[in-house]
Enzyme design. Structure first.
Site, mmCIF file in Angstrom:
data_model
loop_
_atom_site.group_PDB
_atom_site.id
_atom_site.type_symbol
_atom_site.label_atom_id
_atom_site.label_comp_id
_atom_site.label_asym_id
_atom_site.label_seq_id
_atom_site.Cartn_x
_atom_site.Cartn_y
_atom_site.Cartn_z
ATOM 1 C CG ASP A 86 -2.111 0.870 1.096
ATOM 2 O OD1 ASP A 86 -3.236 0.336 1.182
ATOM 3 O OD2 ASP A 86 -1.951 2.091 0.901
ATOM 4 C CD GLU B 63 -13.494 -12.379 -0.777
ATOM 5 O OE1 GLU B 63 -12.439 -12.790 -1.250
ATOM 6 O OE2 GLU B 63 -14.329 -13.148 -0.257
ATOM 7 C CB ALA C 194 -20.645 -10.372 5.056
ATOM 8 C CE LYS D 89 -18.819 -8.004 -4.499
ATOM 9 N NZ LYS D 89 -18.562 -8.488 -3.176
ATOM 10 N NE ARG E 154 -41.183 -21.763 -3.866
ATOM 11 C CZ ARG E 154 -42.419 -21.479 -4.258
ATOM 12 N NH1 ARG E 154 -42.719 -21.515 -5.537
ATOM 13 N NH2 ARG E 154 -43.346 -21.155 -3.382
ATOM 14 C CB ALA F 288 -37.228 -5.314 9.703
ATOM 15 C CG PHE G 95 -28.894 -1.625 2.142
ATOM 16 C CD1 PHE G 95 -28.046 -0.747 1.482
ATOM 17 C CD2 PHE G 95 -30.121 -1.937 1.560
ATOM 18 C CE1 PHE G 95 -28.413 -0.191 0.261
ATOM 19 C CE2 PHE G 95 -30.502 -1.376 0.339
ATOM 20 C CZ PHE G 95 -29.646 -0.498 -0.307
ATOM 21 C CB CYS H 171 -20.542 -3.567 -0.845
ATOM 22 S SG CYS H 171 -18.887 -3.790 -0.196
ATOM 23 C CE LYS I 41 -18.111 -0.059 -3.880
ATOM 24 N NZ LYS I 41 -17.373 -0.897 -4.805
HETATM 25 C C1 UGA Z 1 -21.990 -7.452 1.683
HETATM 26 C C2 UGA Z 1 -22.340 -8.840 1.171
HETATM 27 O O1 UGA Z 1 -23.132 -9.522 2.137
HETATM 28 C C3 UGA Z 1 -21.078 -9.652 0.889
HETATM 29 O O2 UGA Z 1 -21.413 -10.911 0.314
HETATM 30 C C4 UGA Z 1 -20.178 -8.868 -0.080
HETATM 31 O O3 UGA Z 1 -18.968 -9.553 -0.306
HETATM 32 C C5 UGA Z 1 -19.886 -7.513 0.531
HETATM 33 O O4 UGA Z 1 -21.098 -6.797 0.758
HETATM 34 C C6 UGA Z 1 -19.005 -6.754 -0.420
HETATM 35 O O5 UGA Z 1 -19.416 -6.515 -1.553
HETATM 36 O O6 UGA Z 1 -17.854 -6.462 -0.060
HETATM 37 P P1 UGA Z 1 -21.291 -6.426 4.047
HETATM 38 O O7 UGA Z 1 -21.682 -5.117 3.430
HETATM 39 O O8 UGA Z 1 -19.972 -6.536 4.712
HETATM 40 O O9 UGA Z 1 -21.333 -7.594 2.946
HETATM 41 O O10 UGA Z 1 -22.374 -6.831 5.165
HETATM 42 P P2 UGA Z 1 -23.848 -7.478 5.111
HETATM 43 O O11 UGA Z 1 -23.904 -8.532 6.138
HETATM 44 O O12 UGA Z 1 -24.243 -7.862 3.750
HETATM 45 O O13 UGA Z 1 -24.767 -6.279 5.606
HETATM 46 C C7 UGA Z 1 -25.036 -5.128 4.799
HETATM 47 C C8 UGA Z 1 -26.074 -4.267 5.460
HETATM 48 O O14 UGA Z 1 -27.332 -4.899 5.460
HETATM 49 C C9 UGA Z 1 -25.784 -3.949 6.932
HETATM 50 O O15 UGA Z 1 -26.082 -2.589 7.186
HETATM 51 C C10 UGA Z 1 -26.708 -4.873 7.672
HETATM 52 O O16 UGA Z 1 -27.051 -4.396 8.961
HETATM 53 C C11 UGA Z 1 -27.902 -4.889 6.758
HETATM 54 N N1 UGA Z 1 -28.742 -6.090 6.937
HETATM 55 C C12 UGA Z 1 -28.251 -7.323 6.668
HETATM 56 C C13 UGA Z 1 -30.048 -5.944 7.360
HETATM 57 O O17 UGA Z 1 -30.530 -4.821 7.601
HETATM 58 N N2 UGA Z 1 -30.831 -7.063 7.505
HETATM 59 C C14 UGA Z 1 -30.357 -8.318 7.243
HETATM 60 O O18 UGA Z 1 -31.131 -9.286 7.396
HETATM 61 C C15 UGA Z 1 -29.035 -8.440 6.823
#
Ligand code: UGA
Length: 466
Positions: free
Chosen positions: A17, A166, A169, A221, A261, A269, A273, A277, A280
């Site tokens: 880096d 990748e 999470a 992805k 399914r 809830a 989110f 990622c 974007k």
């Molecule tokens: C997400 C994807 O889950 C990964 O598979 C992916 O690799 C990653 O983005 C990426 O592109 O780098 P991440 O953002 O780290 O991972 O975390 P998530 O667990 O997906 O959560 C994302 C958001 O959704 C969080 O704010 C979480 O609180 C929210 N969320 C998640 C909910 O509100 N409800 C849920 O049931 C699950």
């Protein structure tokens, strides 16, 4: 990369880096000081660092030695110019590809690890192939291999480009990497594909290593994240309806999730989110759809993000309306600032938008988060903390405290924004007696013991339940 080093002790992994402070933090003897908080990461780094995992700012030398280079740089949404607000900014990918093109020696496999718009591999190839020409190597499309250099001279400079997105999470990264649902490798060069598959093959069942063409890999992805984000917007839309009608989102989620399914995961809830990622990647997808003239598809995906913003604004409005229409000068305890539990990451955290709206209403926010630094919250809220709690101020104020109990002392409301495990077992009688009455609990993650909170005298609102 740390997990690859851990599972493949015979492979030397070097992380480079330009940011010297960041590299110094990765080399900090105290593993608690690593720049990223991720459960289990410290142990993995502790096992491999200095053995076959190295962190350095010597980028050129590391590229020159490498058989395989993973491009893992930032690809944020563009803030200006063509595609601003939607398209990915590829300047760092391009700069990295140019640096690899200049410094690589012999045959180098270049792996796209960053999440990229479809057909970015084409750009990378063009940059690399251009350098092959200069070096006298092969110049066939696709970075075809050319094993023979000039007789007596150094071996020709050749490249193969692979896409290996990748799917980990945050918060569960180590587990996701050690037991992936699938590993996706896109590309055309069978030898390069075999070389990368062999690395994962040290711990991943070959049936879980999927091979596709480059464009399918890049698009998969974006699509995986779009589907996951869409699921959250869907459950939050149903949650709002549950609140209005007296249905219960937990029961509804359980009932629909029992359908194999649909499946039970990713149906919680919440405040919408966050993370670096989802938004974007969807905006990127929207941009691509528009680029290819698919306006209806673009509008469809755009709505997932629009709804997510609505959910965040709705939470702030709801808090204000329950507190007699004003939070000016009121102390509000905010539990959790990270975008999800088990990470110190706040990028696109719903807490940012919700806290900003409440500050706008003149609230004094007392924030607790066990992993997020005050400097980060300052950057996110765009203003420094003010612990003096000056009473009624037009533009609100905030401070960070070390315990949930300090946060709630004298507060009119507790707002749970991140699902940290500690918030599941809060001592509601102790909290209730420290708060000002009438006292409210807004459980935006639906994780607290709301019965105990009610019993202790709080008024309770839960997401998807009302
Ligand atoms: C997400 C994807 O889950 C990964 O598979 C992916 O690799 C990653 O983005 C990426 O592109 O780098 P991440 O953002 O780290 O991972 O975390 P998530 O667990 O997906 O959560 C994302 C958001 O959704 C969080 O704010 C979480 O609180 C929210 N969320 C998640 C909910 O509100 N409800 C849920 O049931 C699950």
């Amino acid at each position: 990369m740390a997990v690859i080093a851990d599972r493949c002790p015979h492979i030397q992994v070097t992380l480079v880096d330009l940011n010297a402070a960041r590299i110094a933090a990765w080399n900090d003897p105290d593993l608690a000081n690593l720049p990223v908080y991720e459960p289990g990461l410290g142990e993995v780094v502790g096992r491999c660092r200095g053995r076959n995992l190295h962190f350095t700012t010597e980028v050129d030398a590391a590229i020159a030695r490498a058989d395989m280079v993973f491009l893992s740089v930032n690809t944020p949404t563009k803030t200006r110019g063509l595609g601003a607000g939607q398209a990915s900014d590829l300047r760092w990918i391009e700069a990295s590809a140019r640096q690899v093109a200049a410094q690589a020696t012999g045959h180098t496999i270049v792996v796209e690890k960053s999440t990229l718009p479809v057909r970015t591999a084409e750009t990378i190839k063009q940059i690399l192939v251009g350098s092959q020409r200069l070096a006298g190597g092969a110049n066939g499309a696709g970075g075809a291999r050319c094993p023979e250099g000039e007789p007596g001279g150094p071996p020709a400079k050749t490249f193969s480009v692979l896409s290996n997105p990748e799917f980990l999470a945050e918060g569960t990264a180590i587990r996701d990497l050690e037991h992936p649902d699938r590993v996706l490798i896109g590309g055309e060069d069978p030898e390069a594909i075999a070389a990368l598959s062999a690395i994962y093959g040290h711990w991943v069942d070959p049936e879980r290593i999927l091979h596709t063409n480059l464009w399918s890999s890049e698009l998969s992805k974006l699509t995986a994240n779009a589907f996951l984000a869409q699921r959250i917007s869907s459950i939050n839309a149903v949650g709002a309806l549950c609140e209005a009608t007296g249905a219960d989102i937990t029961e509804v989620a359980q009932a629909i999730g029992a359908d194999s399914r649909i499946g039970p995961k990713f149906l919680a809830a919440g405040p919408g989110f966050g993370g670096s990622c989802f938004q974007k990647d969807i905006l990127n997808l929207v941009y691509l759809c528009r680029h290819y003239g698919l306006d209806a598809a673009a509008t469809y995906w755009e709505q997932v993000v629009a709804f997510n913003s609505w959910q965040q604004q709705r939470i702030a409005r709801l808090v204000v309306s329950r507190l007699f229409g004003t939070v000016s000068g009121k102390r509000l305890a905010v539990l959790g600032f990270a975008f999800k539990a088990d990470t110190n990451d706040t990028r696109e955290s719903p807490a940012i938008a919700i806290c900003r709206d409440l500050l706008e209403e003149g609230a004094h926010l007392v924030i607790h988060d066990q992993k997020v630094a005050t400097s980060q919250i300052t950057a996110d809220l765009g203003r420094p903390p003010d612990g003096s709690d000056r009473g009624f101020t037009e533009d609100g104020s905030w401070q960070q405290v070390d315990t949930p109990l300090e946060a709630v002392t004298g507060a009119d409301a507790v707002i749970v924004l991140t699902e940290w495990a500690a918030y599941r077992t809060l001592d509601w009688p102790a909290i209730a007696s420290a708060m000002r009455r009438p006292a409210w609990l807004f459980d935006v993650r639906d994780i607290t013991d709301t019965a105990a909170a009610r019993q202790a005298g709080l008024q309770v609102w839960s997401v998807g339940k009302g």
